[in-house]
Design a protein around this motif. Structure first.
Motif, PDB file in Angstrom:
ATOM      1  N   THR A  13     -11.182 -13.693  25.518  1.00 42.33           N
ATOM      2  CA  THR A  13     -10.851 -14.794  24.446  1.00 42.33           C
ATOM      3  C   THR A  13     -12.158 -15.401  24.398  1.00 42.33           C
ATOM      4  N   HIS A  14     -12.234 -16.307  23.454  1.00 42.04           N
ATOM      5  CA  HIS A  14     -13.457 -16.990  22.747  1.00 42.04           C
ATOM      6  C   HIS A  14     -12.644 -18.418  22.538  1.00 42.04           C
ATOM      7  N   THR A  15     -13.015 -19.509  23.168  1.00 41.84           N
ATOM      8  CA  THR A  15     -12.406 -20.643  23.121  1.00 41.84           C
ATOM      9  C   THR A  15     -13.402 -21.704  22.785  1.00 41.84           C
ATOM     10  N   THR A  16     -13.223 -22.688  21.895  1.00 41.52           N
ATOM     11  CA  THR A  16     -14.035 -23.595  21.335  1.00 41.52           C
ATOM     12  C   THR A  16     -13.496 -24.840  21.293  1.00 41.52           C
ATOM     13  N   GLY A  17     -13.998 -25.966  21.521  1.00 42.89           N
ATOM     14  CA  GLY A  17     -13.373 -27.412  21.380  1.00 42.89           C
ATOM     15  C   GLY A  17     -12.543 -27.764  22.708  1.00 42.89           C
ATOM     16  N   GLY A  18     -12.411 -27.216  23.812  1.00 39.24           N
ATOM     17  CA  GLY A  18     -11.574 -27.438  24.832  1.00 39.24           C
ATOM     18  C   GLY A  18     -10.105 -27.517  24.506  1.00 39.24           C
ATOM     19  N   ARG A  19      -9.706 -28.497  24.869  1.00 40.26           N
ATOM     20  CA  ARG A  19      -8.026 -28.795  24.645  1.00 40.26           C
ATOM     21  C   ARG A  19      -7.789 -29.365  23.248  1.00 40.26           C
ATOM     22  N   GLU A  20      -8.861 -29.618  22.490  1.00 40.00           N
ATOM     23  CA  GLU A  20      -8.695 -29.847  21.076  1.00 40.00           C
ATOM     24  C   GLU A  20      -9.223 -28.893  20.237  1.00 40.00           C
ATOM     25  N   GLY A  21      -9.323 -27.720  20.512  1.00 40.08           N
ATOM     26  CA  GLY A  21     -10.161 -26.778  20.063  1.00 40.08           C
ATOM     27  C   GLY A  21      -9.104 -25.523  19.543  1.00 40.08           C
ATOM     28  N   ALA A  22      -9.880 -24.305  19.690  1.00 34.66           N
ATOM     29  CA  ALA A  22      -9.032 -22.982  19.165  1.00 34.66           C
ATOM     30  C   ALA A  22      -9.190 -22.055  20.236  1.00 34.66           C
ATOM     31  N   ALA A  23      -8.631 -20.899  20.318  1.00 32.86           N
ATOM     32  CA  ALA A  23      -9.001 -19.903  21.198  1.00 32.86           C
ATOM     33  C   ALA A  23      -8.382 -18.639  20.276  1.00 32.86           C
ATOM     34  N   ARG A  24      -9.205 -17.585  20.421  1.00 35.77           N
ATOM     35  CA  ARG A  24      -8.838 -16.344  19.732  1.00 35.77           C
ATOM     36  C   ARG A  24      -9.459 -15.169  20.719  1.00 35.77           C
ATOM     37  N   SER A  25      -8.504 -14.181  20.817  1.00 33.63           N
ATOM     38  CA  SER A  25      -8.925 -12.994  21.515  1.00 33.63           C
ATOM     39  C   SER A  25      -9.728 -12.093  20.935  1.00 33.63           C
ATOM     40  N   THR A  26     -10.361 -11.298  21.477  1.00 33.82           N
ATOM     41  CA  THR A  26     -11.603 -10.518  20.855  1.00 33.82           C
ATOM     42  C   THR A  26     -10.854  -9.365  19.967  1.00 33.82           C
ATOM     43  N   ASP A  27      -9.578  -8.885  20.254  1.00 33.37           N
ATOM     44  CA  ASP A  27      -8.680  -8.085  19.270  1.00 33.37           C
ATOM     45  C   ASP A  27      -7.902  -8.495  18.246  1.00 33.37           C
ATOM     46  N   GLY A  28      -8.039 -10.082  18.183  1.00 32.83           N
ATOM     47  CA  GLY A  28      -7.418 -10.723  17.079  1.00 32.83           C
ATOM     48  C   GLY A  28      -5.827 -11.066  17.165  1.00 32.83           C
ATOM     49  N   ARG A  29      -5.138 -10.602  18.340  1.00 32.94           N
ATOM     50  CA  ARG A  29      -3.905 -10.706  18.499  1.00 32.94           C
ATOM     51  C   ARG A  29      -3.532 -11.918  18.912  1.00 32.94           C
TER      52      ARG A  29
END
Length: 141
Positions: A13-29
């Motif tokens: 996953t790629h996470t930005t913004g910590g607990r007030e951010g967003a997370a996205r898996s590399t496969d987009g699921r």
């Protein structure tokens, strides 16, 4: 520490913004907004994600234990996971409860399956000795 001989899967996953951010898996699921626990945000939080992952894995481990013992599991087998974020002094800590429901399975058999699952589930292994964990059979037979 036991080392892995063969990697079966790597979640990325790629996470930005910590607990007030967003997370996205590399496969987009997985593509989610994050918000602090109990906050007004529209996203989920790490404790909920951990609870979901652990409970799903734990159901798989119950399945392995059931197959080994020749037990047919009910289709409505469920695990309600509760992961607490708390403090002890100045330290942030987690603790958890897994409440397992196996309708139609007698309490003794359910306990044997749950105990076996807790020994094989990778999440249970990762938390063992690190956080307080309760494993409860909340509905049986």
């Amino acid at each position: 520490m036991t080392r892995i001989d063969k990697v079966l899967y790597t979640g990325k996953t790629h996470t930005t913004g910590g607990r007030e951010g967003a997370a996205r898996s590399t496969d987009g699921r997985l593509d989610i907004k994050l918000s602090p626990p109990g906050g007004a945000g529209s996203g989920t939080n790490p404790e909920q994600l951990f609870a979901a992952g652990w409970s799903a894995c734990f159901i798989g481990a119950i399945g392995l234990a059931a197959r080994a013992k020749g037990v047919t599991l009910p289709p409505d087998l469920a695990v309600d996971a509760e992961v607490d974020l708390g403090m002890a002094g100045d330290a942030f800590l987690l603790q958890a409860r897994l409440n397992v429901s196996m309708p139609g399975i007698d309490a003794g058999t359910a306990r044997v399956l749950v105990d076996a699952a807790h020994q094989t589930c990778p999440y249970s292994k990762a938390t063992r000795g690190n956080i307080n964990v309760e494993i409860n059979v909340v509905q049986a037979a």
